[in-house]
Write an enzyme that holds these catalytic residues in place. Structure first.
Site, PDB file in Angstrom:
ATOM      1  N   CYS A  51       0.683  -1.008   0.388  1.00 35.18           N
ATOM      2  CA  CYS A  51       0.151   0.362   0.132  1.00 35.18           C
ATOM      3  C   CYS A  51       0.659   1.158  -0.091  1.00 35.18           C
ATOM      4  O   CYS A  51       1.564   1.566  -0.974  1.00 35.18           O
ATOM      5  CB  CYS A  51      -0.598  -0.277   1.120  1.00 35.18           C
ATOM      6  SG  CYS A  51      -2.214   1.026   0.815  1.00 35.18           S
TER       7      CYS A  51
ATOM      8  N   HIS B  64      -3.609  -5.020   0.934  1.00 35.03           N
ATOM      9  CA  HIS B  64      -3.318  -5.320   2.201  1.00 35.03           C
ATOM     10  C   HIS B  64      -3.254  -6.967   2.463  1.00 35.03           C
ATOM     11  O   HIS B  64      -4.497  -7.739   1.945  1.00 35.03           O
ATOM     12  CB  HIS B  64      -4.112  -4.761   3.453  1.00 35.03           C
ATOM     13  CG  HIS B  64      -3.635  -2.908   3.667  1.00 35.03           C
ATOM     14  ND1 HIS B  64      -2.432  -3.364   3.897  1.00 35.03           N
ATOM     15  CD2 HIS B  64      -4.104  -2.202   3.332  1.00 35.03           C
ATOM     16  CE1 HIS B  64      -2.195  -1.436   4.197  1.00 35.03           C
ATOM     17  NE2 HIS B  64      -3.482  -1.029   3.860  1.00 35.03           N
TER      18      HIS B  64
END
Length: 502
Positions: free
Chosen positions: A341, A425
């Site tokens: 991310c 994630h």
């Protein structure tokens, strides 16, 4: 029935989240249809529900403990700090803007009381019991007027309150007494008793103090939970992760192969969803530590740059600490680096950010052929795909939109040499993919490391949740706890002066 209970705490990190999860798991094992609830959570560790709503990861974990699907109703307000004084406000799973602490407590928070009460009422109409988690301490007298997560919601919903205290820190009796004594008479009427958490030693030595506490407050203790390692699952924030060097190592079990695998996680500012590395730490022979100095990368077989609420701030931090140059040297030497991310975004060529930092054009580390543009609309999704020949599931929470212009495909991102980057994630929780990825890392690092074939991250998580349920079942007065959930706080609880300041 439509039972309920609020788990409050003497302090932050007293154990409210795990006690709430433990009670949920205990109840569902008794055949009770139960749900968790936290009106307002401040956390950088979040989760995306099936309907695409962002909630605190602790509430997703508690929903798993209750064996129900997490929804936005379980955490209607999520605050994601961007600095010491401001946070992004996420309402019913969607971001609605940035707000200063003064602005939030100055009026916005109070206006949200109706929303959170509606969510709680809907849950109570659906489930047999709702176990609510408070935040911080209910005795924050400077914030009581606008409180929507502790006594504010307990008063409005007539919830009994159980106060949890961390005896491992010391001063638990003073904390219990002081918490009650700083509440108004009306609030005190809902505080039914106490639960001691993280006790080490002989309980018989503690019992005289519990008797004295009952005599002083007129309230019993509902149990003494022993200290147990490895139960801090899905922590709400980085409270336990100091940014001063190598301070958090996973407990490594014996490797299957000849070598262990060392993972260094850069402890960047405003770390978010650092729980991503929990799946690595669960692997036998993998040791994970958080680092903040370039020399600490030297013996690492894999360096992970985790998610962050401040991508540009993380870039500056990496450069100031000398870690940016250390990462470039690793990449040039073919030594593994993984960015997730925000950590993926810093590895790119440049970032255009008029949303998060409002810094405009910022040069990245240049290790991946990626250009990032921050959009006002946040991406919230649960993608499914394939990588390294294995099925992968994840979730995305980001404003940055990545334009990948080269490299080999890797989930939604790319790979160049030994540098990987993705927005996903939770991808490492996919067992087959995690093992395949670790084999790649071991080969690049020259380690004779073999992933354990039978490690199931989901199975390990279930074992942890069962341990939480066992703690409640074995060390709490479950008969009294059930009466409290079913019938509310007993009448006639005494007032402890001085009460809340006028």
């Amino acid at each position: 029935m439509s039972g309920g209970l609020l788990i409050a705490g003497t302090t932050s990190d007293a154990g409210k989240s795990v006690v709430t999860a433990g009670i949920c798991r205990w109840l569902v094992r008794q055949g009770v249809k139960v749900a968790p609830f936290k009106a307002q959570n401040m956390s950088l560790n979040s989760f995306v529900t099936r309907e695409g709503a962002e909630i605190g990861r602790a509430q997703a974990m508690q929903a798993q403990a209750a064996r129900v699907e997490p929804t936005a109703l379980m955490n209607p307000v999520l605050l994601k700090p961007g600095s010491d004084r401001s946070s992004q406000v996420v309402l019913m799973g969607r971001p609605v803007g940035e707000m200063s602490a003064r602005g939030y407590h100055g009026g916005r928070q109070e206006a949200l009381l109706g929303t959170v009460l509606d969510c709680l009422a809907e849950l109570r109409g659906t489930y047999d019991a709702v176990i609510c988690e408070g935040a911080g301490s209910p005795a924050e007298i400077n914030l009581r007027r606008t409180d929507i997560v502790n006594m504010g919601i307990a008063r409005n919903a007539r919830l009994p309150v159980l106060v949890v205290g961390d005896i491992d820190r010391g001063g638990v009796f003073a904390s219990f007494f002081g918490t009650v004594a700083l509440l108004s008479r009306e609030d005190q009427e809902l505080v039914a008793g106490f639960l001691v958490n993280k006790f080490r030693g002989d309980v018989s030595l503690l019992e005289p103090g519990l008797d004295m506490l009952r005599n002083l407050t007129g309230r019993p203790s509902y149990g003494v939970l022993p200290f147990q390692h490895g139960l801090g699952i899905d922590e709400e924030d980085g409270l336990r992760v100091s940014l001063r060097g190598s301070v958090r190592e996973s407990a490594v079990s014996s490797p299957v192969g000849e070598d262990i695998l060392r993972v260094a996680v850069c402890a960047i500012p405003l770390m978010s969803n650092f729980t991503d590395v929990d799946a690595l730490a669960a692997e036998p022979g993998v040791v994970v530590r958080f680092v903040d100095r370039p020399e600490e990368l030297a013996d690492a077989d894999l360096v992970v740059i985790p998610g962050t609420r401040g991508t540009v701030k993380a870039l500056e931090w990496l450069r100031e600490r000398g870690l940016a140059e250390a990462l470039r040297r690793r990449a040039a030497a073919g030594r593994p680096v993984l960015g997730i991310c925000g950590g993926f975004q810093v590895l790119g060529e440049h970032i255009e950010d008029d949303v998060e930092s409002r810094r405009g054009h910022v040069e990245g580390l240049g290790l991946l052929p990626v250009r990032v543009r921050f959009a006002r609309e946040k991406t919230l999704t649960r993608p499914v795909g394939e990588a390294l020949g294995e099925h992968v599931e994840g979730y995305e929470i980001h404003h940055g939109v990545a334009d990948v212009t080269g490299g080999d495909p890797f989930l939604d991102g790319c790979r160049v040499g030994a540098v990987w980057g993705t927005h996903w994630h939770g991808s490492l929780e996919s067992d087959g993919f995690r093992r395949a990825f670790l084999r790649e890392v071991a080969a690049a690092a020259g380690r004779r490391f073999v992933p354990a074939a039978g490690t199931s991250f989901a199975g390990l998580r279930e074992e942890q949740l069962d341990r939480l349920g066992d703690l409640i079942e074995e060390h709490a007065d479950t008969d009294a706890l059930w009466r409290l959930i079913e019938s509310g706080a007993p009448s006639g609880l005494p007032f402890i002066p001085p009460g809340a300041p006028a």
